[in-house]
Design an enzyme around this catalytic site. Structure first.
Site, PDB file in Angstrom:
ATOM      1  N   LYS A  91       0.831  -1.210   0.000  1.00  0.00           N
ATOM      2  CA  LYS A  91       0.000   0.000   0.000  1.00  0.00           C
ATOM      3  C   LYS A  91       0.869   1.265   0.000  1.00  0.00           C
ATOM      4  O   LYS A  91       0.603   2.209  -0.733  1.00  0.00           O
ATOM      5  CB  LYS A  91      -0.889  -0.027   1.247  1.00  0.00           C
ATOM      6  CG  LYS A  91      -2.014   0.958   1.212  1.00  0.00           C
ATOM      7  CD  LYS A  91      -2.860   0.875   2.480  1.00  0.00           C
ATOM      8  CE  LYS A  91      -3.457  -0.508   2.668  1.00  0.00           C
ATOM      9  NZ  LYS A  91      -4.311  -0.572   3.862  1.00  0.00           N
ATOM     10  N   LYS A 103       2.728  -3.998  10.789  1.00  0.00           N
ATOM     11  CA  LYS A 103       1.408  -4.017  11.425  1.00  0.00           C
ATOM     12  C   LYS A 103       1.550  -4.593  12.815  1.00  0.00           C
ATOM     13  O   LYS A 103       2.468  -5.391  13.073  1.00  0.00           O
ATOM     14  CB  LYS A 103       0.443  -4.882  10.613  1.00  0.00           C
ATOM     15  CG  LYS A 103      -1.013  -4.604  10.901  1.00  0.00           C
ATOM     16  CD  LYS A 103      -1.532  -3.433  10.082  1.00  0.00           C
ATOM     17  CE  LYS A 103      -2.944  -3.066  10.403  1.00  0.00           C
ATOM     18  NZ  LYS A 103      -3.475  -2.063   9.457  1.00  0.00           N
ATOM     19  N   THR A 187      -9.192   7.975   5.267  1.00  0.00           N
ATOM     20  CA  THR A 187      -9.324   6.716   4.524  1.00  0.00           C
ATOM     21  C   THR A 187     -10.584   6.745   3.647  1.00  0.00           C
ATOM     22  O   THR A 187     -10.528   6.422   2.455  1.00  0.00           O
ATOM     23  CB  THR A 187      -9.367   5.531   5.503  1.00  0.00           C
ATOM     24  OG1 THR A 187      -8.204   5.612   6.333  1.00  0.00           O
ATOM     25  CG2 THR A 187      -9.369   4.203   4.782  1.00  0.00           C
ATOM     26  N   ASN A 217     -14.916   3.946  11.739  1.00  0.00           N
ATOM     27  CA  ASN A 217     -14.152   5.089  11.241  1.00  0.00           C
ATOM     28  C   ASN A 217     -14.238   5.144   9.711  1.00  0.00           C
ATOM     29  O   ASN A 217     -14.621   6.161   9.135  1.00  0.00           O
ATOM     30  CB  ASN A 217     -12.686   4.961  11.701  1.00  0.00           C
ATOM     31  CG  ASN A 217     -11.807   6.050  11.091  1.00  0.00           C
ATOM     32  OD1 ASN A 217     -11.784   6.241   9.878  1.00  0.00           O
ATOM     33  ND2 ASN A 217     -11.085   6.779  11.918  1.00  0.00           N
ATOM     34  N   SER A 345      -1.384   9.732   7.452  1.00  0.00           N
ATOM     35  CA  SER A 345      -0.512   9.376   8.574  1.00  0.00           C
ATOM     36  C   SER A 345       0.934   9.780   8.275  1.00  0.00           C
ATOM     37  O   SER A 345       1.652  10.264   9.148  1.00  0.00           O
ATOM     38  CB  SER A 345      -0.540   7.859   8.797  1.00  0.00           C
ATOM     39  OG  SER A 345      -1.484   7.528   9.778  1.00  0.00           O
TER      40      SER A 345
HETATM   41  P1  NAD Z   1     -13.665   0.427  13.288  1.00  0.00           P
HETATM   42  O1  NAD Z   1     -13.428  -0.422  14.454  1.00  0.00           O
HETATM   43  O2  NAD Z   1     -13.779   1.909  13.466  1.00  0.00           O
HETATM   44  O3  NAD Z   1     -15.034  -0.028  12.547  1.00  0.00           O
HETATM   45  C1  NAD Z   1     -15.313  -1.336  12.166  1.00  0.00           C
HETATM   46  C2  NAD Z   1     -16.791  -1.417  11.782  1.00  0.00           C
HETATM   47  O4  NAD Z   1     -17.070  -2.724  11.301  1.00  0.00           O
HETATM   48  C3  NAD Z   1     -17.751  -1.173  12.946  1.00  0.00           C
HETATM   49  O5  NAD Z   1     -18.870  -0.440  12.477  1.00  0.00           O
HETATM   50  C4  NAD Z   1     -18.188  -2.591  13.331  1.00  0.00           C
HETATM   51  O6  NAD Z   1     -19.456  -2.613  13.965  1.00  0.00           O
HETATM   52  C5  NAD Z   1     -18.221  -3.229  11.962  1.00  0.00           C
HETATM   53  N1  NAD Z   1     -18.181  -4.685  12.018  1.00  0.00           N
HETATM   54  C6  NAD Z   1     -17.445  -5.483  12.807  1.00  0.00           C
HETATM   55  N2  NAD Z   1     -17.728  -6.778  12.572  1.00  0.00           N
HETATM   56  C7  NAD Z   1     -18.658  -6.764  11.591  1.00  0.00           C
HETATM   57  C8  NAD Z   1     -19.354  -7.789  10.913  1.00  0.00           C
HETATM   58  N3  NAD Z   1     -19.183  -9.073  11.200  1.00  0.00           N
HETATM   59  N4  NAD Z   1     -20.222  -7.417   9.938  1.00  0.00           N
HETATM   60  C9  NAD Z   1     -20.436  -6.125   9.653  1.00  0.00           C
HETATM   61  N5  NAD Z   1     -19.813  -5.123  10.264  1.00  0.00           N
HETATM   62  C10 NAD Z   1     -18.943  -5.441  11.220  1.00  0.00           C
HETATM   63  O7  NAD Z   1     -12.536   0.053  12.236  1.00  0.00           O
HETATM   64  P2  NAD Z   1     -12.059   0.897  10.972  1.00  0.00           P
HETATM   65  O8  NAD Z   1     -10.879   1.692  11.352  1.00  0.00           O
HETATM   66  O9  NAD Z   1     -13.241   1.551  10.336  1.00  0.00           O
HETATM   67  O10 NAD Z   1     -11.505  -0.286  10.044  1.00  0.00           O
HETATM   68  C11 NAD Z   1     -12.346  -1.022   9.173  1.00  0.00           C
HETATM   69  C12 NAD Z   1     -11.499  -1.696   8.120  1.00  0.00           C
HETATM   70  O11 NAD Z   1     -10.780  -0.717   7.391  1.00  0.00           O
HETATM   71  C13 NAD Z   1     -10.441  -2.667   8.657  1.00  0.00           C
HETATM   72  O12 NAD Z   1     -10.278  -3.704   7.710  1.00  0.00           O
HETATM   73  C14 NAD Z   1      -9.191  -1.810   8.701  1.00  0.00           C
HETATM   74  O13 NAD Z   1      -8.012  -2.583   8.658  1.00  0.00           O
HETATM   75  C15 NAD Z   1      -9.395  -1.015   7.432  1.00  0.00           C
HETATM   76  N6  NAD Z   1      -8.621   0.223   7.355  1.00  0.00           N
HETATM   77  C16 NAD Z   1      -8.749   1.190   8.305  1.00  0.00           C
HETATM   78  C17 NAD Z   1      -8.042   2.374   8.148  1.00  0.00           C
HETATM   79  C18 NAD Z   1      -8.235   3.520   9.104  1.00  0.00           C
HETATM   80  O14 NAD Z   1      -7.732   4.602   8.802  1.00  0.00           O
HETATM   81  N7  NAD Z   1      -8.963   3.372  10.197  1.00  0.00           N
HETATM   82  C19 NAD Z   1      -7.170   2.547   7.084  1.00  0.00           C
HETATM   83  C20 NAD Z   1      -7.056   1.536   6.130  1.00  0.00           C
HETATM   84  C21 NAD Z   1      -7.794   0.374   6.289  1.00  0.00           C
END
Ligand code: NAD
Length: 407
Positions: A91, A103, A187, A217, A345
């Site tokens: 990435k 990670k 993101t 998020n 970041s």
């Molecule tokens: P987060 O914890 O803020 O949100 C996760 C969301 O997914 C929540 O709404 C939760 O309720 C939901 N969830 C969990 N289990 C679930 C299921 N079984 N079915 C449906 N929804 C479900 O996490 P985030 O930061 O939003 O990250 C989400 C994804 O994005 C991850 O794969 C993370 O690695 C990826 N990501 C995050 C960022 C970032 O900046 N936060 C950057 C790149 C990638």
């Protein structure tokens, strides 16, 4: 059980069938440069000692310090962290930022810990990792269930242990504590820039029907941004299940509803649906923004979206990639679509090292240029190679990492 690292290696193999790389380079990429496991002892609020397993995988540093988030989740284990670290290396190369891939994580269900226990756990992770991270070595950030406040505790602990005052070892900090403007929505916004520049090329309408899995998020910010830009969010879900409203969900009202009720289920005017149903709804764009391995060989044939855009990491298995490619459903891969987070970041890290603070407009305009440039490059390369965008993104990233390795 699905092994995300095996999936990641399978993706690598899939891409390098389209364009070959040297066997020396491939063997370097087959495993991380370093894998660290720690046991973090915490005195819990009830006075009893509990030990949590933590990880940091430093996958590749050819292009710069390791960079990648720290995840707190009950299912987090070393294979997941390895896969996520590998994807981070690619990435950062896709976004063309001067970072390698890493990670971290802890196997923990944070819902079962008090705030005080989470702080102890976070400071404990840093105490055991401090010798292996640093602004020029490895720069962690938030991921699932880790927040700006947690980054603040970690940064404080690191500075106490090492005396380092740059604040540049952890990103995703609160703004008052050296964080960057715009990191929160970065993101989702980066994903929107990618989508927006490719939309017409994919013959999608000006106003698309969108389905989003995950309302945290990434999914929550994506919902806000797509909604404000005139698209219709017809379904959304979180860990408790999904909601569907064919004529479009009022996202402003949904945010208010969640603030008051602490959930999205039962949002007035919507129908409850399962996560499985959500993934196979008819729509223009399906955005998985929650977990890995959601689109698999089991449901890929039932996907009815015209485009899949991966804001989560690793939501589509390689078997599903083949099925979707065969059905002419394009997938904008995670290593492009969600690279906005690590890009901002990296802006934060740069601001900390230079002692600067950039305005939001500056951050967003720099982000937009990167996301649009790389999206167009990956799209065009996929056309030239007659392949999907995941393989094209992998090839571009591998070329960049290989070049840095040789130099
Ligand atoms: P987060 O914890 O803020 O949100 C996760 C969301 O997914 C929540 O709404 C939760 O309720 C939901 N969830 C969990 N289990 C679930 C299921 N079984 N079915 C449906 N929804 C479900 O996490 P985030 O930061 O939003 O990250 C989400 C994804 O994005 C991850 O794969 C993370 O690695 C990826 N990501 C995050 C960022 C970032 O900046 N936060 C950057 C790149 C990638």
């Amino acid at each position: 059980m699905n092994n995300p690292f095996q999936n990641a290696m399978h993706q690598l193999e899939r891409a390098t069938k389209v364009q070959k790389f040297s066997s020396e380079f491939m063997s370097r990429l087959a495993q991380p440069e370093r894998e660290i496991r720690i046991a973090i002892p915490i005195v819990m609020d009830d006075g009893l000692l509990k030990v949590f397993e933590g990880y940091r995988v430093q996958y590749n540093s050819a292009r710069g310090p390791y960079k990648g988030g720290i995840r707190y989740h009950q299912d987090t284990e070393i294979n997941e962290v390895k896969a996520l670290a590998f994807w981070m290396a690619l990435k950062c190369a896709v976004a063309n930022i001067p970072m390698g891939g890493g990670k971290g994580g802890v196997t923990v269900d944070p819902r079962e810990l008090s705030k005080n226990e989470i702080e102890k756990l976070s400071r404990g992770w840093v105490r055991l990792m401090a010798q292996n991270i640093g602004p020029k070595v490895d720069v962690p950030a938030p991921d699932m269930n880790t927040t700006p406040e947690i980054m603040s505790w970690m940064s404080d602990e690191y500075s106490k242990i090492t005396g380092d005052k740059t604040n540049a070892t952890f990103t995703g900090k609160p703004i008052e504590n050296g964080g960057s403007e715009g990191r929160g929505p970065a993101t989702g916004l980066g994903g929107f820039y990618v989508f927006d520049i490719l939309r017409q090329k994919m013959n999608l309408p000006e106003s698309c029907n969108i389905v989003i899995q995950g309302f945290g998020n990434v999914g929550g910010n994506a919902a806000n941004i797509f909604y404000k830009n005139g698209h219709k969010i017809i379904a959304l879900s979180d860990v408790e299940g999904g909601i569907l409203k064919e004529d479009g969900i009022d996202i402003t009202a949904l945010n208010e509803y969640r603030k008051v009720n602490g959930k999205i289920i039962d949002f007035p005017g919507s129908r409850k649906i399962s996560n499985d149903e959500l993934l196979t709804l008819e729509c223009d764009v399906l955005i998985p923004a929650a977990l890995e391995s959601q689109i698999t060989e089991k449901n890929a044939k039932d996907i009815k979206a015209k485009l899949v855009m991966e804001l989560a990491n690793g939501p589509t298995t390689p078997e599903a990639d083949d099925i979707l490619f065969g059905r002419n459903i394009p997938v904008i891969p995670d290593i492009l679509a969600n690279a906005g987070g690590v890009t901002v970041s990296t802006f934060e890290w740069e601001q900390n090292l230079k002692g600067e603070h950039w305005g939001e407009d500056e951050v967003f305009s720099k982000l937009k240029v990167i996301m649009e440039t790389e999206a167009l490059g990956i799209y065009e390369k996929a056309k030239i190679l007659n392949t999907d965008m995941r393989r094209s993104a992998f090839i571009i990233a591998l070329e960049r990492i290989e070049k840095a390795t040789k130099i």
